[in-house]
Design a protein around this motif. Structure first.
Motif, PDB file in Angstrom:
ATOM      1  N   THR A  88       0.830  -1.203   0.000  1.00 14.67           N
ATOM      2  CA  THR A  88       0.000   0.000   0.000  1.00 14.67           C
ATOM      3  C   THR A  88       0.863   1.251   0.000  1.00 14.67           C
ATOM      4  O   THR A  88       0.613   2.182  -0.784  1.00 14.67           O
ATOM      5  N   SER A 114      -5.517  -9.908   0.039  1.00 12.01           N
ATOM      6  CA  SER A 114      -6.034 -11.033   0.831  1.00 12.01           C
ATOM      7  C   SER A 114      -6.203 -12.289  -0.004  1.00 12.01           C
ATOM      8  O   SER A 114      -5.926 -13.391   0.470  1.00 12.01           O
ATOM      9  N   ASP A 123      -7.911   2.830  -4.546  1.00  7.13           N
ATOM     10  CA  ASP A 123      -9.039   2.298  -3.786  1.00  7.13           C
ATOM     11  C   ASP A 123      -8.462   1.216  -2.876  1.00  7.13           C
ATOM     12  O   ASP A 123      -8.203   0.086  -3.308  1.00  7.13           O
ATOM     13  N   THR A 124      -8.230   1.579  -1.616  1.00  8.13           N
ATOM     14  CA  THR A 124      -7.580   0.656  -0.681  1.00  8.13           C
ATOM     15  C   THR A 124      -8.433  -0.579  -0.403  1.00  8.13           C
ATOM     16  O   THR A 124      -7.882  -1.654  -0.131  1.00  8.13           O
ATOM     17  N   THR A 125      -9.748  -0.446  -0.497  1.00  7.14           N
ATOM     18  CA  THR A 125     -10.616  -1.607  -0.278  1.00  7.14           C
ATOM     19  C   THR A 125     -10.352  -2.660  -1.347  1.00  7.14           C
ATOM     20  O   THR A 125     -10.207  -3.857  -1.046  1.00  7.14           O
ATOM     21  N   LYS A 126     -10.275  -2.225  -2.596  1.00  6.14           N
ATOM     22  CA  LYS A 126     -10.012  -3.146  -3.692  1.00  6.14           C
ATOM     23  C   LYS A 126      -8.603  -3.737  -3.568  1.00  6.14           C
ATOM     24  O   LYS A 126      -8.396  -4.931  -3.810  1.00  6.14           O
ATOM     25  N   ASN A 143      -6.837  -4.139  -0.745  1.00 10.35           N
ATOM     26  CA  ASN A 143      -6.832  -5.078   0.385  1.00 10.35           C
ATOM     27  C   ASN A 143      -7.480  -6.412   0.020  1.00 10.35           C
ATOM     28  O   ASN A 143      -7.004  -7.467   0.432  1.00 10.35           O
ATOM     29  N   ALA A 144      -8.549  -6.350  -0.764  1.00  8.92           N
ATOM     30  CA  ALA A 144      -9.204  -7.580  -1.208  1.00  8.92           C
ATOM     31  C   ALA A 144      -8.264  -8.394  -2.105  1.00  8.92           C
ATOM     32  O   ALA A 144      -8.169  -9.623  -1.973  1.00  8.92           O
ATOM     33  N   GLY A 186      -6.906  -1.557  -7.734  1.00  7.51           N
ATOM     34  CA  GLY A 186      -7.612  -0.404  -7.202  1.00  7.51           C
ATOM     35  C   GLY A 186      -7.022   0.930  -7.618  1.00  7.51           C
ATOM     36  O   GLY A 186      -7.428   1.976  -7.113  1.00  7.51           O
TER      37      GLY A 186
END
Length: 174
Positions: free
Chosen positions: A2, A91, A82-85, A87-88, A70
């Motif tokens: 990140t 993961s 887009d940190t959510t994308k 992180n997904a 992201g």
């Protein structure tokens, strides 16, 4: 990952903003920026944008572009994460994300070296402009010398003509 992507996005956005301002034109004031219309600037911008959207097989299935992590291009030409994308993606496939980021980083490094390195496009353009300036300076000096010689010749001719007119006036007044 990140922090690396955020550093990349910041660097890209800073470069994009600088290039945009160097190549801009203000229609209200009718003022062009330093590199408005410069082909090298447009070429560098185009190459960087092409790299952003080029696919890579390093990330494996589903991870071929930075957008899969992201990273998106905004309307103003800057990048956003887009940190959510991200992180997904991390993961589900950490190794693929790491490989994709490393591959894209390598590609950008190679491309930037080709653009801004010692023998890169930008330095070649700078050398070409310096050479053109030197040539123009030499032509200007040569023109100044020719003009000085023409002026000297006209002054001699004018002086000779003035002397002849004075002699003719002296003869006519006798």
């Amino acid at each position: 990952i990140t922090s690396s992507l955020n550093a990349f996005i910041k660097a890209f956005n800073d470069a994009s903003t600088t290039m945009k301002s160097l190549g801009s034109y203000n229609s209200a004031t009718k003022t062009a920026a330093t590199l408005t219309g410069d082909s090298t600037l447009r070429s560098v911008q185009s190459q960087l944008n092409a790299l952003l959207f080029s696919p890579s097989s390093a990330g494996g299935d589903g991870l071929q572009r930075l957008s899969d992590l992201g990273v998106s291009l905004q309307l103003d030409g800057t990048l956003k994460l887009d940190t959510t994308k991200l992180n997904a993606a991390v993961s589900s496939n950490f190794e693929g994300v790491a490989n994709l980021v490393a591959d894209m980083g390598s590609r950008f490094k190679v491309a930037l070296e080709g653009m801004a390195g010692a023998n890169g496009t930008v330095n070649s353009r700078i050398d070409g402009i310096k050479s053109t300036i030197k040539s123009i300076d030499q032509r200007q000096e040569a023109l100044q010398l020719r003009l000085a010689k023409v002026e000297e010749r006209y002054r001699r001719q004018f002086s000779a003509l003035d002397t002849q007119i004075s002699n003719m006036q002296a003869l006519s007044s006798r």
